[in-house]
Design an enzyme around this catalytic site. Structure first.
Site, PDB file in Angstrom:
ATOM      1  N   TYR A 163       0.853  -1.193   0.000  1.00 39.15           N
ATOM      2  CA  TYR A 163       0.000   0.000   0.000  1.00 39.15           C
ATOM      3  C   TYR A 163       0.888   1.241   0.000  1.00 39.15           C
ATOM      4  CZ  TYR A 163      -4.939  -1.038   0.274  1.00 39.15           C
ATOM      5  OH  TYR A 163      -6.225  -1.371  -0.040  1.00 39.15           O
TER       6      TYR A 163
ATOM      7  N   GLU B  50      -0.494   4.866  -0.450  1.00 38.41           N
ATOM      8  CA  GLU B  50      -1.280   6.085  -0.650  1.00 38.41           C
ATOM      9  C   GLU B  50      -0.396   7.320  -0.504  1.00 38.41           C
ATOM     10  OE1 GLU B  50      -2.334   3.556   1.224  1.00 38.41           O
ATOM     11  OE2 GLU B  50      -4.531   3.443   1.274  1.00 38.41           O
TER      12      GLU B  50
ATOM     13  N   ASP C  68      -7.384  13.625 -24.706  1.00 43.09           N
ATOM     14  CA  ASP C  68      -7.245  12.221 -24.332  1.00 43.09           C
ATOM     15  C   ASP C  68      -6.508  11.534 -25.479  1.00 43.09           C
ATOM     16  OD1 ASP C  68      -7.602   9.492 -24.045  1.00 43.09           O
ATOM     17  OD2 ASP C  68      -9.714   9.619 -23.467  1.00 43.09           O
TER      18      ASP C  68
ATOM     19  N   THR D 217      -4.113   6.182 -21.768  1.00 47.17           N
ATOM     20  CA  THR D 217      -3.847   4.851 -21.230  1.00 47.17           C
ATOM     21  C   THR D 217      -2.398   4.552 -21.585  1.00 47.17           C
ATOM     22  OG1 THR D 217      -4.637   3.877 -23.282  1.00 47.17           O
ATOM     23  CG2 THR D 217      -6.200   3.942 -21.462  1.00 47.17           C
TER      24      THR D 217
ATOM     25  N   LYS E 166      -2.067   0.926 -25.108  1.00 45.52           N
ATOM     26  CA  LYS E 166      -2.455   0.817 -26.526  1.00 45.52           C
ATOM     27  C   LYS E 166      -1.194   0.957 -27.386  1.00 45.52           C
ATOM     28  CE  LYS E 166      -7.223   2.259 -25.700  1.00 45.52           C
ATOM     29  NZ  LYS E 166      -7.371   2.956 -24.425  1.00 45.52           N
TER      30      LYS E 166
ATOM     31  N   ARG F 215      -1.639  -2.446 -18.856  1.00 48.71           N
ATOM     32  CA  ARG F 215      -2.963  -1.839 -18.766  1.00 48.71           C
ATOM     33  C   ARG F 215      -2.909  -0.779 -17.664  1.00 48.71           C
ATOM     34  NH1 ARG F 215      -7.180  -3.102 -21.348  1.00 48.71           N
ATOM     35  NH2 ARG F 215      -5.889  -4.529 -22.506  1.00 48.71           N
TER      36      ARG F 215
HETATM   37  N1  DSN Z   1     -11.762   0.125 -25.208  1.00 52.04           N
HETATM   38  C1  DSN Z   1     -10.905   1.122 -25.771  1.00 52.04           C
HETATM   39  C2  DSN Z   1     -10.857   1.059 -27.255  1.00 52.04           C
HETATM   40  O1  DSN Z   1     -10.987  -0.022 -27.770  1.00 52.04           O
HETATM   41  O2  DSN Z   1     -10.664   2.061 -27.910  1.00 52.04           O
HETATM   42  C3  DSN Z   1     -11.234   2.499 -25.347  1.00 52.04           C
HETATM   43  O3  DSN Z   1     -11.799   2.534 -24.115  1.00 52.04           O
END
Ligand code: DSN
Length: 415
Positions: free
Chosen positions: A51, A53, A196, A222, A225, A231
């Site tokens: 933990y 925080e 974003d 994120t 990707k 993730r």
């Molecule tokens: N699930 C993601 C995508 O496929 O673009 C975005 O949240």
């Protein structure tokens, strides 16, 4: 995984099955990728026990000597990678990162301009089914007939609506955004700017497309990707918003950060800082362009007038009379994984829309280049045109497996 195999054979078998699926399938969901074995190793560690925080040097619990080293490295690497004033590496994923960013600078009921979902936006950019739309007042802009954002319309909308925040970014839009125009429009109406970049973060980090960080107050993403990390989520911002973002992440929205994930993010940022990652990002764009050109040759209608990033949005129903759901199922049968997707103002339903979204980040990671993309486009066309013909689908599937084996992933991973 000898302990897991012995103690929990059901979970072990499912993980082993998924590894085989990932190795023998052509992953073309635009938001997916294959992380390196170094990222996997960092994720699967004892860091999950801790933990922590708070932030490095300011924690609520003891025993943070190594955790602080890890999180500080992640922060410094993220700042360097994107040229940002400040980085918060604790968001658990993209949706929480967006909610944290909104709550850092908005009051409930404040107005936000965000991109419409069917025009390429994202659920968390104010779609009525999400918490974001319940808390804030989203007005959604769309793309024009030429597939581009009509910035004159956006400006008119901003002048009329006077939003507190203007949000750029997408999950299925394929054109390069004009960052300067977003920034200029926001300036005119006194709005904060947020983008974003979940889909394009790796292309930005790899310098294959322009960096939005200098033009936006807040940048969310994120890490899993195109950036090819674990993730997870990340928020970058100007110094002015640093304190508000950190407070909004913890204690505002999340509890203890997932430091095994933060360590894996640090490894991913380290990888993206290397020259090889720039080659990867450039190849992603090349592969997507070839995919667009070849699919067009096969008679497919490509939305938004083409692609300038890592994916294409294809109107399969309008091109071949096959719905997005049918196309997704047909491609599944040949071992190519994609997702059905709405097209702008889609007359069909979200569960069976007119389009499919196809991306190349994961196949590029496994070493696939233009020549193989030509083959893949041919298979996609054959499978969609023959979506009811099991024999044809089976024959193509065999060819897909051969190509996957040639461009293998996780060569040394034995489960
Ligand atoms: N699930 C993601 C995508 O496929 O673009 C975005 O949240």
């Amino acid at each position: 995984m000898k302990n897991l195999k012995k103690q929990d054979p059901q979970i072990y078998r499912a993980i082993k099955g998924e590894l085989k699926r990932q190795q023998e399938g052509m992953e073309m969901i635009a938001s997916e990728n294959y992380v390196s074995e170094a990222v996997l190793e960092a994720m699967g560690t004892i860091l999950t026990n801790k933990y922590s925080e708070g932030y490095p040097g300011k924690r609520y619990y003891g025993g943070q000597k190594y955790i602080d080293v890890i999180e500080s490295l992640a922060i410094e690497r993220a700042k360097k990678l994107f040229g940002a004033d400040h980085a918060n590496v604790q968001p658990l994923s993209g949706a929480p990162a967006n909610m944290i960013a909104y709550s850092a600078v908005l009051k409930p009921g404040d107005k936000v301009l965000g991109m419409d979902l069917s025009h390429g936006g994202h659920l968390t950019h104010g779609h009525p089914v999400t918490l974001s739309a319940k808390v804030y007042n989203f007005v959604r802009y769309k793309t024009g007939k030429d597939g581009k954002i009509d910035y004159k319309e956006l400006e008119k909308m901003a002048l009329k609506e006077k939003p507190q925040l203007i949000l750029a970014g997408f999950s299925a839009y394929t054109r390069q955004l004009d960052y300067k125009k977003f920034s200029a429009i926001a300036k005119k109406v006194g709005a904060i700017t947020m983008i974003d970049i979940a889909h394009i973060a790796g292309l930005v980090a790899g310098k294959a497309i322009p960096n939005p960080v200098p033009y936006f107050d807040i940048v969310t993403t994120t890490t899993h990707k195109t950036l090819r990390g674990p993730r997870g989520g990340l928020i970058l911002c100007k110094k002015k918003y640093a304190e508000a973002i950190d407070k909004a992440a913890f204690p505002g929205f999340q509890g203890g950060p997932h430091e095994h994930q933060v360590a894996a993010k640090a490894v991913c940022f380290g990888e993206a800082l290397k020259p090889a990652f720039q080659k990867y990002a450039t190849q992603v764009i090349k592969n997507a362009k070839v995919l667009e050109t070849e699919l067009k040759k096969h008679g497919f209608k490509i939305m938004f007038g083409g692609t300038e990033n890592h994916m294409v949005l294809v109107n399969v129903f309008g091109s071949k009379g096959v719905s997005g759901k049918e196309a997704e199922a047909a491609l599944d049968k040949i071992g190519i994984t994609i997702n059905k997707n709405m097209i702008p103002d889609d007359p069909r339903s979200p569960m069976d829309p007119s389009g499919v979204r196809i991306g190349v980040p994961a196949i590029t990671t496994r070493g696939i280049k233009e020549k193989e993309v030509v083959k893949i486009a041919k298979w996609i066309n054959q499978a969609i045109e023959n979506y009811k013909d099991e024999k044809t689908l089976k024959a193509i599937h065999k060819e897909v497996i051969v190509l996957c084996k040639k461009f293998s992933v996780y060569k040394n991973l034995k489960y």
